[in-house]
Design a protein around this motif. Structure first.
Motif, PDB file in Angstrom:
ATOM      1  N   ARG A  64       0.812  -1.220   0.000  1.00  0.00           N
ATOM      2  CA  ARG A  64       0.000   0.000   0.000  1.00  0.00           C
ATOM      3  C   ARG A  64       0.853   1.281   0.000  1.00  0.00           C
ATOM      4  NH1 ARG A  64      -4.266  -0.903   4.240  1.00  0.00           N
ATOM      5  NH2 ARG A  64      -5.075  -2.391   2.708  1.00  0.00           N
ATOM      6  N   SER A  65       1.904   1.306   0.833  1.00  0.00           N
ATOM      7  CA  SER A  65       2.630   2.566   0.980  1.00  0.00           C
ATOM      8  C   SER A  65       3.534   2.864  -0.214  1.00  0.00           C
ATOM      9  CB  SER A  65       3.434   2.569   2.278  1.00  0.00           C
ATOM     10  OG  SER A  65       4.401   1.547   2.217  1.00  0.00           O
ATOM     11  N   ASP A  66       3.758   1.865  -1.084  1.00  0.00           N
ATOM     12  CA  ASP A  66       4.534   2.111  -2.319  1.00  0.00           C
ATOM     13  C   ASP A  66       3.658   2.609  -3.456  1.00  0.00           C
ATOM     14  OD1 ASP A  66       6.878   1.270  -1.244  1.00  0.00           O
ATOM     15  OD2 ASP A  66       6.596  -0.832  -1.860  1.00  0.00           O
ATOM     16  N   THR A  67       2.342   2.510  -3.269  1.00  0.00           N
ATOM     17  CA  THR A  67       1.426   2.883  -4.336  1.00  0.00           C
ATOM     18  C   THR A  67       1.543   4.374  -4.645  1.00  0.00           C
ATOM     19  OG1 THR A  67      -0.053   1.123  -3.656  1.00  0.00           O
ATOM     20  CG2 THR A  67      -1.031   2.885  -4.972  1.00  0.00           C
ATOM     21  N   VAL A  68       1.599   4.697  -5.942  1.00  0.00           N
ATOM     22  CA  VAL A  68       1.774   6.096  -6.357  1.00  0.00           C
ATOM     23  C   VAL A  68       0.416   6.782  -6.452  1.00  0.00           C
ATOM     24  CG1 VAL A  68       2.600   7.626  -8.197  1.00  0.00           C
ATOM     25  CG2 VAL A  68       3.857   5.510  -7.669  1.00  0.00           C
ATOM     26  N   LEU A  69       0.303   7.969  -5.841  1.00  0.00           N
ATOM     27  CA  LEU A  69      -0.913   8.767  -5.997  1.00  0.00           C
ATOM     28  C   LEU A  69      -0.714   9.703  -7.190  1.00  0.00           C
ATOM     29  CD1 LEU A  69      -1.588   9.739  -2.261  1.00  0.00           C
ATOM     30  CD2 LEU A  69      -2.271   7.665  -3.525  1.00  0.00           C
ATOM     31  N   LEU A  70      -1.538   9.513  -8.209  1.00  0.00           N
ATOM     32  CA  LEU A  70      -1.437  10.335  -9.412  1.00  0.00           C
ATOM     33  C   LEU A  70      -2.627  11.289  -9.438  1.00  0.00           C
ATOM     34  CD1 LEU A  70       0.819  10.197 -11.472  1.00  0.00           C
ATOM     35  CD2 LEU A  70      -0.585   8.658 -12.858  1.00  0.00           C
ATOM     36  N   PHE A  71      -2.382  12.520  -9.003  1.00  0.00           N
ATOM     37  CA  PHE A  71      -3.440  13.543  -9.020  1.00  0.00           C
ATOM     38  C   PHE A  71      -3.584  14.042 -10.449  1.00  0.00           C
ATOM     39  CE2 PHE A  71      -1.843  13.499  -4.705  1.00  0.00           C
ATOM     40  CZ  PHE A  71      -2.999  13.582  -3.944  1.00  0.00           C
ATOM     41  N   SER A  72      -4.806  13.998 -10.975  1.00  0.00           N
ATOM     42  CA  SER A  72      -5.008  14.363 -12.369  1.00  0.00           C
ATOM     43  C   SER A  72      -6.012  15.507 -12.489  1.00  0.00           C
ATOM     44  CB  SER A  72      -5.490  13.137 -13.150  1.00  0.00           C
ATOM     45  OG  SER A  72      -5.613  13.452 -14.519  1.00  0.00           O
ATOM     46  N   ALA A  73      -5.592  16.570 -13.175  1.00  0.00           N
ATOM     47  CA  ALA A  73      -6.458  17.735 -13.378  1.00  0.00           C
ATOM     48  C   ALA A  73      -6.571  18.017 -14.870  1.00  0.00           C
ATOM     49  CB  ALA A  73      -5.870  18.959 -12.671  1.00  0.00           C
ATOM     50  N   HIS A  74      -7.671  18.639 -15.285  1.00  0.00           N
ATOM     51  CA  HIS A  74      -7.833  19.080 -16.671  1.00  0.00           C
ATOM     52  C   HIS A  74      -6.692  20.052 -16.974  1.00  0.00           C
ATOM     53  CE1 HIS A  74      -9.552  21.019 -20.203  1.00  0.00           C
ATOM     54  NE2 HIS A  74     -10.598  20.212 -20.192  1.00  0.00           N
ATOM     55  N   SER A  75      -6.034  19.855 -18.115  1.00  0.00           N
ATOM     56  CA  SER A  75      -4.903  20.696 -18.477  1.00  0.00           C
ATOM     57  C   SER A  75      -5.335  22.093 -18.947  1.00  0.00           C
ATOM     58  CB  SER A  75      -4.100  20.007 -19.578  1.00  0.00           C
ATOM     59  OG  SER A  75      -2.919  20.722 -19.837  1.00  0.00           O
ATOM     60  N   LEU A  76      -4.380  22.957 -19.116  1.00  0.00           N
ATOM     61  CA  LEU A  76      -4.600  24.314 -19.643  1.00  0.00           C
ATOM     62  C   LEU A  76      -3.625  24.534 -20.796  1.00  0.00           C
ATOM     63  CD1 LEU A  76      -4.627  27.228 -17.022  1.00  0.00           C
ATOM     64  CD2 LEU A  76      -6.530  26.386 -18.396  1.00  0.00           C
ATOM     65  N   PRO A  77      -4.045  25.256 -21.838  1.00  0.00           N
ATOM     66  CA  PRO A  77      -3.089  25.627 -22.895  1.00  0.00           C
ATOM     67  C   PRO A  77      -1.955  26.450 -22.275  1.00  0.00           C
ATOM     68  CG  PRO A  77      -5.353  26.178 -23.531  1.00  0.00           C
ATOM     69  CD  PRO A  77      -5.388  25.794 -22.089  1.00  0.00           C
ATOM     70  N   MET A  78      -0.721  26.229 -22.759  1.00  0.00           N
ATOM     71  CA  MET A  78       0.413  26.987 -22.201  1.00  0.00           C
ATOM     72  C   MET A  78       0.241  28.493 -22.405  1.00  0.00           C
ATOM     73  SD  MET A  78       2.153  24.994 -20.482  1.00  0.00           S
ATOM     74  CE  MET A  78       3.398  26.165 -19.950  1.00  0.00           C
ATOM     75  N   SER A  79      -0.494  28.880 -23.465  1.00  0.00           N
ATOM     76  CA  SER A  79      -0.729  30.317 -23.672  1.00  0.00           C
ATOM     77  C   SER A  79      -1.502  30.913 -22.492  1.00  0.00           C
ATOM     78  CB  SER A  79      -1.489  30.553 -24.973  1.00  0.00           C
ATOM     79  OG  SER A  79      -2.715  29.845 -24.944  1.00  0.00           O
ATOM     80  N   VAL A  80      -2.394  30.100 -21.908  1.00  0.00           N
ATOM     81  CA  VAL A  80      -3.179  30.576 -20.756  1.00  0.00           C
ATOM     82  C   VAL A  80      -2.313  30.566 -19.493  1.00  0.00           C
ATOM     83  CG1 VAL A  80      -5.227  30.145 -19.346  1.00  0.00           C
ATOM     84  CG2 VAL A  80      -5.325  29.788 -21.822  1.00  0.00           C
ATOM     85  N   VAL A  81      -1.532  29.497 -19.316  1.00  0.00           N
ATOM     86  CA  VAL A  81      -0.609  29.429 -18.167  1.00  0.00           C
ATOM     87  C   VAL A  81       0.331  30.637 -18.203  1.00  0.00           C
ATOM     88  CG1 VAL A  81       1.232  28.092 -17.041  1.00  0.00           C
ATOM     89  CG2 VAL A  81      -0.667  26.898 -18.190  1.00  0.00           C
ATOM     90  N   ASN A  82       0.872  30.915 -19.374  1.00  0.00           N
ATOM     91  CA  ASN A  82       1.890  31.966 -19.498  1.00  0.00           C
ATOM     92  C   ASN A  82       1.320  33.379 -19.419  1.00  0.00           C
ATOM     93  OD1 ASN A  82       3.916  30.094 -19.647  1.00  0.00           O
ATOM     94  ND2 ASN A  82       3.882  29.977 -21.881  1.00  0.00           N
ATOM     95  N   ARG A  83      -0.004  33.495 -19.553  1.00  0.00           N
ATOM     96  CA  ARG A  83      -0.658  34.787 -19.361  1.00  0.00           C
ATOM     97  C   ARG A  83      -0.719  35.118 -17.862  1.00  0.00           C
ATOM     98  NH1 ARG A  83      -6.249  33.777 -22.072  1.00  0.00           N
ATOM     99  NH2 ARG A  83      -7.017  32.993 -20.107  1.00  0.00           N
ATOM    100  N   GLY A  84      -0.498  34.084 -17.025  1.00  0.00           N
ATOM    101  CA  GLY A  84      -0.507  34.288 -15.582  1.00  0.00           C
ATOM    102  C   GLY A  84      -1.754  33.739 -14.920  1.00  0.00           C
ATOM    103  N   ASP A  85      -2.424  32.800 -15.571  1.00  0.00           N
ATOM    104  CA  ASP A  85      -3.622  32.199 -14.987  1.00  0.00           C
ATOM    105  C   ASP A  85      -3.254  31.467 -13.694  1.00  0.00           C
ATOM    106  OD1 ASP A  85      -6.598  31.379 -16.077  1.00  0.00           O
ATOM    107  OD2 ASP A  85      -5.745  29.816 -14.782  1.00  0.00           O
ATOM    108  N   PRO A  86      -4.038  31.679 -12.613  1.00  0.00           N
ATOM    109  CA  PRO A  86      -3.650  31.102 -11.311  1.00  0.00           C
ATOM    110  C   PRO A  86      -3.919  29.595 -11.151  1.00  0.00           C
ATOM    111  CG  PRO A  86      -5.616  32.485 -11.080  1.00  0.00           C
ATOM    112  CD  PRO A  86      -5.183  32.611 -12.514  1.00  0.00           C
ATOM    113  N   TYR A  87      -4.632  28.986 -12.108  1.00  0.00           N
ATOM    114  CA  TYR A  87      -5.128  27.613 -11.932  1.00  0.00           C
ATOM    115  C   TYR A  87      -4.038  26.590 -11.616  1.00  0.00           C
ATOM    116  CZ  TYR A  87      -7.222  23.168 -13.704  1.00  0.00           C
ATOM    117  OH  TYR A  87      -7.658  21.878 -13.884  1.00  0.00           O
ATOM    118  N   VAL A  88      -2.963  26.582 -12.417  1.00  0.00           N
ATOM    119  CA  VAL A  88      -1.948  25.533 -12.246  1.00  0.00           C
ATOM    120  C   VAL A  88      -1.360  25.577 -10.835  1.00  0.00           C
ATOM    121  CG1 VAL A  88       0.369  24.834 -12.988  1.00  0.00           C
ATOM    122  CG2 VAL A  88      -1.418  25.215 -14.679  1.00  0.00           C
TER     123      VAL A  88
END
Ligand SMILES: C=CC1=C(C)c2cc3[nH]c(cc4nc(cc5[nH]c(cc1n2)c(C)c5CCC(=O)O)C(CCC(=O)O)=C4C)c(C)c3C=C
Ligand code: FES
Ligand SMILES: [Fe+2]
Length: 354
Positions: free
Chosen positions: A180-204
């Protein structure tokens, strides 16, 4: 309760996609009013199949109604001075749209309302788009005469974190205690276009904040990564991609994984179709992995209480004059923002709408 919504039945898929591709706060396409209906028509058959595969439509309306009714009932106890409370739903791309929500609120003679985003983390493409729509309906008279305040983000609220953590623990219980303790937790979120990330969007960075808070609550019991899913189109999006991460982990011999949806509060095609049908099935069958998915929050009573706690605290602080209609953070536009509506929307909500 603001959210994107989803087609409740398969035939509503086309209209859902059309309004999504028409949303200039979400994406800007050349000749958008012509291109959006064309893309919607082209994508509909594939997306319809996905909704078919998850039971004939999106469950988001049903879950939001359930969460809203539970929250309103708890609020009457937690904050009786503003009772009775009633939850209304305004979806951005599916029924009930803001217009329908407005009709219901007018019929009830509502004078005071809280715009409560149901996206835990703030993105201008999600919560921002919903607030821009509400602002437009506020100034064009559809929703006028209401005193507004806003709950704009709550990605580290302890009740929300507790609800997610409990669902992670339940998924971990399905693994043999010896591994159990070796199991990897993979948190998955809807992605954002890098153009939005680079505009300074706070989501990521806000999603990363949620993940840190969940891991702290879990006592850092497992190794984890934050990964991003549902990239569409040819341009670069935030990574690593969820499916590539699963394959990479398999290659490294890390074959036990819990997938944790972290940026949406109810089931949707991304959890039920992409995560379950595509990724989990493939990981199990061709990669020989043991993958469990943490449940979405859906009818989690811990989560419903968290929503009520957030609303009660907001109403209490607002009534006491301790907080403004909008958060300090909501007042700041993205450094790269070129959407004039964002500025007007923030100014309008900051003075309480009306
Ligand atoms: C909660 C986080 C989400 C963010 C941030 C987000 C940004 C974003 N999305 C697109 C384009 C599309 N999204 C689509 C569907 C969709 N998006 C989210 C969540 C976020 N999107 C969800 C939960 C869903 C699925 C709804 C469901 O019922 O399951 C789609 C439509 C599906 C498709 O055609 O593949 C598109 C397109 C952009 C461009 C964007 C940021 C700018
Ligand atoms: S895009 Fe973020 S404030 Fe306008
Ligand atoms: Fe999306």
């Amino acid at each position: 309760m603001l959210n994107m919504g989803g087609p409740s039945t398969v035939p509503e898929t086309h209209d859902f996609l059309k309004s999504l591709f028409l949303d200039r706060d979400l994406m800007q396409l050349p000749f958008q009013s012509l291109l959006a209906p064309w893309i919607a028509r082209r994508r509909s058959p594939m997306i319809e199949q996905q909704y078919e595969a998850i039971g004939g439509g999106s469950p988001i309306l049903r879950w939001t109604e359930h969460q809203g009714a539970g929250m309103a009932a708890l609020l009457d106890e937690l904050h009786p001075t503003t009772a009775p409370h009633k939850a209304y739903i305004a979806f951005r791309y599916a029924r009930p749209l803001t217009d329908e929500c407005a009709t219901r609120m007018r019929a009830d003679g509502v004078k005071r309302a809280v715009a409560f985003t149901q996206y835990p983390q703030y993105s201008c493409s999600t919560t921002g788009s919903s607030l821009n729509e509400l602002y437009r309906k506020g100034i064009d008279g559809t929703l006028s005469g209401i005193e507004w305040s806003v709950i704009d983000r709550w990605g580290t609220h302890p009740g929300f974190i507790e609800a997610v953590a409990q669902n992670v623990e339940r998924a971990l219980q399905k693994f043999n205690p010896s591994v159990r303790s070796d199991t990897v937790l993979l948190f998955s979120a809807h992605s954002l276009p890098m153009s939005v990330v680079n505009r300074g969007d706070p989501y990521v960075s806000e999603v990363a904040g949620t993940v840190q808070a969940v891991m702290q609550r879990l006592g850092y019991s497992n190794p984890w990564r934050l990964v991003w899913q549902s990239q569409v189109g040819p341009r670069p999006w935030m990574g690593p991609k969820t499916d590539a991460a699963l394959k990479g982990l398999a290659k490294l011999g890390r074959k036990r994984v819990v997938l944790v949806p972290i940026a949406f509060t109810s089931d949707h095609i991304e959890t039920l179709f992409e995560l379950d049908h595509e990724y989990c099935a493939e990981a199990r069958e061709s990669l020989g992995m043991e993958v469990q998915r943490a449940e979405s929050l859906n009818d989690s009573p811990v989560f419903i209480r968290a929503l009520a706690d957030m609303a009660a605290q907001h109403l209490k602080d607002y009534s006491a004059g301790k907080i403004s209609p909008t958060s300090v953070q909501m007042g700041l536009r993205c450094p790269g923002c070129e959407n004039a509506t964002c500025g007007k929307q923030k100014a309008w909500f900051a003075k309480g709408g009306e």
